[in-house]
Every structure is written in C-alpha cells, then in structure tokens.
Scaffold this motif. Structure first.
Motif, PDB file in Angstrom:
ATOM      1  N   CYS A 161       0.742  -1.196   0.051  1.00 38.83           N
ATOM      2  CA  CYS A 161       0.049  -0.020  -0.060  1.00 38.83           C
ATOM      3  C   CYS A 161       0.809   1.199   0.047  1.00 38.83           C
ATOM      4  O   CYS A 161       1.912   1.286   0.884  1.00 38.83           O
ATOM      5  CB  CYS A 161      -0.755  -0.026   1.102  1.00 38.83           C
ATOM      6  SG  CYS A 161      -1.942   1.486   1.287  1.00 38.83           S
ATOM      7  N   ASN A 170      -0.375   4.346   0.855  1.00 32.63           N
ATOM      8  CA  ASN A 170      -0.990   4.960   1.961  1.00 32.63           C
ATOM      9  C   ASN A 170       0.001   5.070   3.218  1.00 32.63           C
ATOM     10  O   ASN A 170       0.385   4.021   3.515  1.00 32.63           O
ATOM     11  CB  ASN A 170      -2.536   5.056   2.042  1.00 32.63           C
ATOM     12  CG  ASN A 170      -3.131   5.324   0.737  1.00 32.63           C
ATOM     13  OD1 ASN A 170      -3.220   6.443   0.223  1.00 32.63           O
ATOM     14  ND2 ASN A 170      -3.612   4.319   0.416  1.00 32.63           N
ATOM     15  N   CYS A 220      -1.911   5.579   6.515  1.00 36.61           N
ATOM     16  CA  CYS A 220      -2.697   5.817   7.496  1.00 36.61           C
ATOM     17  C   CYS A 220      -1.817   5.532   9.033  1.00 36.61           C
ATOM     18  O   CYS A 220      -1.181   4.678   8.996  1.00 36.61           O
ATOM     19  CB  CYS A 220      -3.918   4.762   7.621  1.00 36.61           C
ATOM     20  SG  CYS A 220      -4.972   5.043   5.876  1.00 36.61           S
ATOM     21  N   CYS A 244      -1.617   2.251  10.893  1.00 34.46           N
ATOM     22  CA  CYS A 244      -1.552   1.005  10.074  1.00 34.46           C
ATOM     23  C   CYS A 244      -0.141   0.584  10.109  1.00 34.46           C
ATOM     24  O   CYS A 244       0.785   1.171   9.526  1.00 34.46           O
ATOM     25  CB  CYS A 244      -2.116   1.260   8.747  1.00 34.46           C
ATOM     26  SG  CYS A 244      -1.925  -0.219   7.884  1.00 34.46           S
ATOM     27  N   THR A 284       0.919  -1.449   6.339  1.00 34.35           N
ATOM     28  CA  THR A 284       1.713  -0.605   5.113  1.00 34.35           C
ATOM     29  C   THR A 284       3.189  -0.646   5.237  1.00 34.35           C
ATOM     30  O   THR A 284       3.854  -0.865   4.462  1.00 34.35           O
ATOM     31  CB  THR A 284       1.256   0.823   5.004  1.00 34.35           C
ATOM     32  OG1 THR A 284       1.670   1.514   3.935  1.00 34.35           O
ATOM     33  CG2 THR A 284       1.482   1.541   6.200  1.00 34.35           C
ATOM     34  N   VAL A 324      -3.814  -6.100  -0.089  1.00 35.62           N
ATOM     35  CA  VAL A 324      -3.829  -5.347   1.131  1.00 35.62           C
ATOM     36  C   VAL A 324      -4.716  -3.692   0.782  1.00 35.62           C
ATOM     37  O   VAL A 324      -5.446  -3.518   1.622  1.00 35.62           O
ATOM     38  CB  VAL A 324      -2.337  -4.616   1.443  1.00 35.62           C
ATOM     39  CG1 VAL A 324      -2.087  -3.596   2.287  1.00 35.62           C
ATOM     40  CG2 VAL A 324      -1.787  -5.978   1.505  1.00 35.62           C
ATOM     41  N   GLU A 369     -11.251   0.703  -0.040  1.00 31.99           N
ATOM     42  CA  GLU A 369     -10.897   2.078   0.731  1.00 31.99           C
ATOM     43  C   GLU A 369     -11.794   2.929  -0.062  1.00 31.99           C
ATOM     44  O   GLU A 369     -11.865   2.898  -1.249  1.00 31.99           O
ATOM     45  CB  GLU A 369      -9.547   2.626   0.650  1.00 31.99           C
ATOM     46  CG  GLU A 369      -8.620   1.754   1.472  1.00 31.99           C
ATOM     47  CD  GLU A 369      -8.742   1.761   3.051  1.00 31.99           C
ATOM     48  OE1 GLU A 369      -8.097   0.895   3.830  1.00 31.99           O
ATOM     49  OE2 GLU A 369      -9.843   2.432   3.381  1.00 31.99           O
TER      50      GLU A 369
HETATM   51  S1  SF4 Z   1      -5.216   1.175   6.554  1.00 26.74           S
HETATM   52 FE1  SF4 Z   1      -5.392   0.510   4.353  1.00 26.74          FE
HETATM   53  S2  SF4 Z   1      -5.090   2.102   3.180  1.00 26.74           S
HETATM   54 FE2  SF4 Z   1      -4.381   2.797   5.231  1.00 26.74          FE
HETATM   55  S3  SF4 Z   1      -2.218   2.543   5.080  1.00 26.74           S
HETATM   56 FE3  SF4 Z   1      -3.250   0.492   5.924  1.00 26.74          FE
HETATM   57  S4  SF4 Z   1      -3.522  -0.760   4.280  1.00 26.74           S
HETATM   58 FE4  SF4 Z   1      -3.075   1.333   3.330  1.00 26.74          FE
END
Ligand code: SF4
Length: 422
Positions: free
Chosen positions: A142, A144, A146, A149, A152, A186, A221
């Motif tokens: 991923c 992103n 977040c 998280c 990632t 993911v 997402e």
């Molecule tokens: S929550 Fe989902 S979109 Fe956000 S960083 Fe983690 S894997 Fe990526």
C-alpha cells in the motif's frame, strides 16, 4: 512430505496459503489437516494488532509442540520481527513478505518458474482453513500512510498482479469446483494504479473472460471509488456487498488518521452505492479510542455510524503498533475507555445490522454453504452466505458443502438467519 499450512489475520493471508498449497501439490507434496500429521509447516503471521502478533507466536509454538521439526515463519509479524520469529522453537525458515511469493520454491530448492505454467485445480486446504470460496490475491502492499496502520509498513509499496495471472488463478479455482471468487489485497481498490488501469477493468475482465458464478470484492478504501464504479453491479454475478472501512465518523479524527476521506464524501459514496445496487449490504471497520479522541469526537463518530445504518462491521479498540505515527501521538486514550467506546459502537452497528437482516425474512435467496456439521441421525446442519453477506443456517438429510441452494429465510437467530432449503 506432509505439509501443514496455517494462517492468521486477513483474507490476503488466506489467499497466500491457498497458493502455497497449490504449489506444494504441484511439487508432489501432500497438504494435511493438522500439525500432528505433518513433516513441515508454514505459518503466515499477522501484526495488525498486539493480540494478532501474540496469536501468531502462539501458533508457531503449538505446531512445534505437535512435533513438527521444520517450521517456516512468514507474513507481517515475521517481516517486522524476523529475529524474534527465528528464536521460536523449530523455526528453520524466515521468509519475509517481499519474498513470500517464492516461499515454496525457496524451501524446496526449485527454480521459481517451477509453478508458472502448472495449471492445477484448486483443492480446499484441509482442516481449519477449508473454504468453499476461493480467495484470490490480486494486489499487495500500500502507498498510503494511515497513521495507525502497521500493514503498510509490513507489506511495502503497492503492486498489482497482471490480469492474466489473476485469470489463471480464478480458472484454477473454478476447475477445482469453487462457486465463489473473492478478490483480495492489502489495498484492493488501488489495483492497476501501477500500470494505468483501475479495479473496474479487472472486474470487467473477470466477468467477461471467465465462467465464474459469484464474484465478491473484499475491503475497499472509499477514496478509490466513484459513483460510476457501481454500474458494474448491473451484472448479477457481482455480489451486492461493499466493505468500506470508515475507521472514524469524526473529520478531525480522520485527519489525525491521515485517511483520504471525510464524512461528507463517505456519505455521498454510500448514498450512490445504495441508489445503484438493490439491497446492497454496506459493512465497515471502525477504530475506537484513537489517540486524541475526545468525548465530542466520539459522539460525532457514534452519530455518523448511526446515520450510515451499516449492515454489519467490526470495531477494533485502538492498538498502538510500534513504528506507526499514531503510536507516537499525544493523548493516548486509556484502554478501559477504548473498550467502553468499542462496546458502544459495536452495539450501534449490531442494531442496524439486525434491522438490515430482518428486511429479508420471508424472502428466498441463493445461499452458498460454507460449513456442514452432522447434528443427528436425521440430518446435517449447514451454514453459508447469501450474496449480500447474510449468514444463513439450515438442515438437510445430506451434507451440502459447496452447494448453492435457494433458501426461504424463515426467522432471525443470534447473528444468523434460519432458513429452509427449497
Ligand atoms: S489502512 Fe489500508 S489504506 Fe491505510 S495504510 Fe493501511 S493498508 Fe493502506
């Protein structure tokens, strides 16, 4: 060799051990249902919460106690804690996520191409992870960030599998008798970003170029989708279920989470989905007690969740993960308050989920049976899923695992609807 495959966590981990199962079988090995019958085992670990990491270690230790002398540890927890994984009993192989696709060739000392052109029918993994539905990995990693998280960090940058490879896996699953294909990743909604395509292109190709009967999309997402995406559901083979992680219903909390969505854009998306897809189930994920979450922000979240009227969902108490931005944030919420907020959100979701389920009592719907248990001399009890992800149970004189039946939905049970096969 007799191989035992175990996994914990997400559908992607399940999809990956399904691929390993196929590769080990291509190489002439047998997949067994329990560790006490195995010569070697693979554990696909998870790190999404502190509990998942602890359960991953517990699984490795249990397999060693069952007498397996050679264990391969892989997955997110192993990738983040390779030294600790290597110190667990009987762990002989540490395969981190970026090498996971080569795990079987590495362990068996075979060239990585060994499995490329070996079409072999999918056979459900025996034991706990026996599934009728085939989870197909289409994307990994991923891009992103977040702030809560860890995935990632453990899975690396976003990368998509090519349509041809996905179609090959889908056909292998269909040849193996699967009646439902579940796409997973993911960050599934980002599929194709790395080569100028969109998930919609993959879904169209699968509906067009394969004989699949039911296609389900895993977690998406919200920012990856637009109203036009929902026109795909004109094809009835696409299951009317959208799992859209919201995480919080407060815009200020969403900002601290670095989520690329707002309550307004989320509401707009859900309204568009409900307008386009008849009886669509919209489920979600929420985090209770994110750092800095005030009583006012929590009230906003509860209000928004009630307004969204979800068909179901999971609420996670915030779990600080080492290396994530949120773990370093001020205003960490006390664990007992996280738990209390979790319970309140879960109760709200359960209320709307129950009223969603009640809408289908008295109707007949196709159900794919996922589990069968013999319950007395007269019959078998089955449990399975409708297209819009209602859990249904029924009885029959013979086991109907992996059968698709039309079921009259009679009455509400605890989290399940009791029905009668037509
Ligand atoms: S929550 Fe989902 S979109 Fe956000 S960083 Fe983690 S894997 Fe990526």
């Amino acid at each position: 060799m007799k191989i035992f495959l175990d996994t914990i966590g997400c559908r992607l981990n399940q999809a990956e051990i399904e691929t390993m199962s196929r590769q080990f079988r291509v190489a002439g090995h047998e997949i067994v249902a329990s560790a006490d019958r195995a010569d070697m085992a693979v554990v696909n670990t998870c790190a999404v919460t502190t509990q998942a990491a602890s359960d991953s270690r517990g699984k490795v230790r249990a397999i060693a106690r069952a007498g397996v002398s050679e264990i391969a540890a892989t997955g997110c927890w192993t990738t983040l804690q390779p030294k600790e994984a290597a110190s667990l009993p009987n762990v002989k192989y540490i395969i981190t996520n970026e090498k996971k696709d080569l795990l079987v060739s590495e362990i068996l000392g075979l060239p990585k191409e060994s499995f490329d052109h070996e079409p072999i029918d999918r056979v459900p993994i025996p034991g706990l992870h026996r599934r009728t539905r085939a989870f197909i990995k289409v994307q990994d990693g991923c891009d992103n960030q977040c702030t809560f998280c860890i995935t990632t960090l453990a899975r690396g940058e976003g990368r998509s599998r090519h349509i041809g490879d996905v179609i090959r896996d889908v056909n292998s699953a269909l040849a193996g008798g699967s009646k439902e294909i579940v796409l997973t990743g993911v960050h599934l909604g980002s599929w194709g970003n790395d080569f100028g395509l969109h998930l919609r292109d993959l879904v169209k190709a699968l509906l067009q170029d394969t004989d699949l009967r039911r296609l389900r999309l895993s977690s998406l997402e919200p920012w990856d989708l637009d109203a036009d995406f929902f026109s795909l559901w004109e094809d009835a083979r696409l299951m009317p279920h959208l799992h859209l992680p919201l995480q919080s219903g407060s815009d200020s909390t969403l900002k601290r989470m670095a989520r690329k969505t707002t309550t307004d854009s989320f509401r707009e998306l859900v309204d568009a989905a409900r307008a386009a897809i008849c009886d669509v189930a919209v489920t979600t994920d929420l985090i209770a007690g994110f750092p800095g979450e005030t009583e006012a922000e929590f009230a906003e979240t509860l209000g928004f969740v009630t307004e969204m009227n979800f068909s179901g969902g999971h609420v996670f108490s915030y779990s600080p993960r080492p290396g994530t931005g949120a773990a370093r944030m001020k205003g960490q919420v006390k664990p007992e308050l996280r738990k209390k907020r979790n319970r309140i959100l879960q109760e709200s979701i359960e209320r709307s989920a129950r009223s969603y389920r009640e809408r289908f009592i008295g109707k007949s719907m196709p159900v794919l049976w996922e589990s069968t248990t013999e319950y007395d001399e007269f019959g078998w009890r089955m449990e399975g899923w409708t297209g819009n992800y209602l859990r249904v149970s029924a009885t029959a004189p013979s086991p109907r695992w992996n059968e698709l039946d039309n079921v009259f939905l009679q009455e509400m049970g605890e989290g399940v609807i009791r029905g009668e096969i037509h």
